[in-house]
Motif scaffolding. Structure first.
Motif, mmCIF file in Angstrom:
data_model
loop_
_atom_site.group_PDB
_atom_site.id
_atom_site.type_symbol
_atom_site.label_atom_id
_atom_site.label_comp_id
_atom_site.label_asym_id
_atom_site.label_seq_id
_atom_site.Cartn_x
_atom_site.Cartn_y
_atom_site.Cartn_z
ATOM 1 N N UNK A 26 0.836 -1.204 0.000
ATOM 2 C CA UNK A 26 0.000 0.000 0.000
ATOM 3 C C UNK A 26 0.870 1.254 0.000
ATOM 4 N N UNK A 27 2.043 1.159 0.591
ATOM 5 C CA UNK A 27 2.970 2.284 0.569
ATOM 6 C C UNK A 27 3.435 2.588 -0.854
ATOM 7 N N UNK A 28 3.709 1.549 -1.608
ATOM 8 C CA UNK A 28 4.106 1.721 -3.012
ATOM 9 C C UNK A 28 2.955 2.333 -3.807
ATOM 10 N N UNK A 29 1.756 1.825 -3.590
ATOM 11 C CA UNK A 29 0.581 2.339 -4.293
ATOM 12 C C UNK A 29 0.345 3.803 -3.955
ATOM 13 N N UNK A 30 0.506 4.159 -2.691
ATOM 14 C CA UNK A 30 0.339 5.557 -2.271
ATOM 15 C C UNK A 30 1.387 6.433 -2.956
ATOM 16 N N UNK A 31 2.610 5.963 -3.026
ATOM 17 C CA UNK A 31 3.667 6.721 -3.697
ATOM 18 C C UNK A 31 3.339 6.990 -5.155
ATOM 19 N N UNK A 32 2.804 5.992 -5.832
ATOM 20 C CA UNK A 32 2.422 6.163 -7.235
ATOM 21 C C UNK A 32 1.285 7.172 -7.368
ATOM 22 N N UNK A 33 0.321 7.084 -6.473
ATOM 23 C CA UNK A 33 -0.820 7.999 -6.532
ATOM 24 C C UNK A 33 -0.403 9.426 -6.181
ATOM 25 N N UNK A 34 0.514 9.580 -5.239
ATOM 26 C CA UNK A 34 1.014 10.914 -4.895
ATOM 27 C C UNK A 34 1.764 11.526 -6.076
ATOM 28 N N UNK A 35 2.520 10.711 -6.788
ATOM 29 C CA UNK A 35 3.227 11.201 -7.974
ATOM 30 C C UNK A 35 2.235 11.625 -9.046
ATOM 31 N N UNK A 36 1.180 10.854 -9.235
ATOM 32 C CA UNK A 36 0.158 11.213 -10.219
ATOM 33 C C UNK A 36 -0.546 12.505 -9.809
ATOM 34 N N UNK A 37 -0.769 12.677 -8.512
ATOM 35 C CA UNK A 37 -1.419 13.896 -8.034
ATOM 36 C C UNK A 37 -0.502 15.104 -8.178
ATOM 37 N N UNK A 38 0.798 14.904 -8.024
ATOM 38 C CA UNK A 38 1.745 15.999 -8.248
ATOM 39 C C UNK A 38 1.718 16.459 -9.698
ATOM 40 N N UNK A 39 1.493 15.531 -10.623
ATOM 41 C CA UNK A 39 1.415 15.888 -12.037
ATOM 42 C C UNK A 39 0.122 16.617 -12.366
ATOM 43 N N UNK A 40 -0.948 16.293 -11.646
ATOM 44 C CA UNK A 40 -2.249 16.910 -11.890
ATOM 45 C C UNK A 40 -2.932 17.165 -10.547
ATOM 46 N N UNK A 41 -2.564 18.259 -9.855
ATOM 47 C CA UNK A 41 -3.048 18.501 -8.502
ATOM 48 C C UNK A 41 -4.558 18.731 -8.379
ATOM 49 N N UNK A 42 -5.229 19.031 -9.451
ATOM 50 C CA UNK A 42 -6.669 19.301 -9.387
ATOM 51 C C UNK A 42 -7.528 18.086 -9.726
ATOM 52 N N UNK A 43 -6.909 16.940 -9.939
ATOM 53 C CA UNK A 43 -7.652 15.733 -10.294
ATOM 54 C C UNK A 43 -8.402 15.207 -9.074
ATOM 55 N N UNK A 44 -9.700 15.434 -9.050
ATOM 56 C CA UNK A 44 -10.535 15.051 -7.923
ATOM 57 C C UNK A 44 -10.612 13.552 -7.716
ATOM 58 N N UNK A 45 -10.560 12.800 -8.793
ATOM 59 C CA UNK A 45 -10.646 11.341 -8.671
ATOM 60 C C UNK A 45 -9.401 10.772 -7.977
#
Length: 89
Positions: A26-45
């Motif tokens: 889950x830590x790896x998954x969170x890291x991937x999702x945080x990176x995706x959110x850094x690329x698109x900070x307004x992505x509500x999903x």
């Protein structure tokens, strides 16, 4: 008479290893999702999914002795994400 206690003691290391593996995943998954959110900070999903993963991680980290020290930083990340969501609304 106390055989049930012995069985639980034998299963503890195996359960702890399982919690450690789940916490790592889950830590790896969170890291991937945080990176995706850094690329698109307004992505509500992504924000919603990340909040769900944070909450799942809290319970896993609490069960895992080696990941318990990650609980406080996780609460900080949850607060930051909530603040970010509020700013975007």
């Amino acid at each position: 008479m106390f055989g049930f206690l012995k069985k639980n003691a034998e299963n503890k290391p195996q359960a702890e290893n399982e919690y450690d593996l789940q916490a790592q995943a889950i830590s790896v998954k969170i890291g991937e999702m945080e990176a995706a959110l850094n690329n698109n900070p307004r992505d509500g999903e992504i924000q919603k999914q990340l909040m769900l993963e944070y909450n799942r991680a809290l319970s896993l980290f609490a069960k895992s002795r080696s990941w318990r020290n990650e609980i406080d930083p996780l609460f900080v990340k949850i607060d930051e994400l909530r603040n970010s969501i509020r700013k975007n609304i």
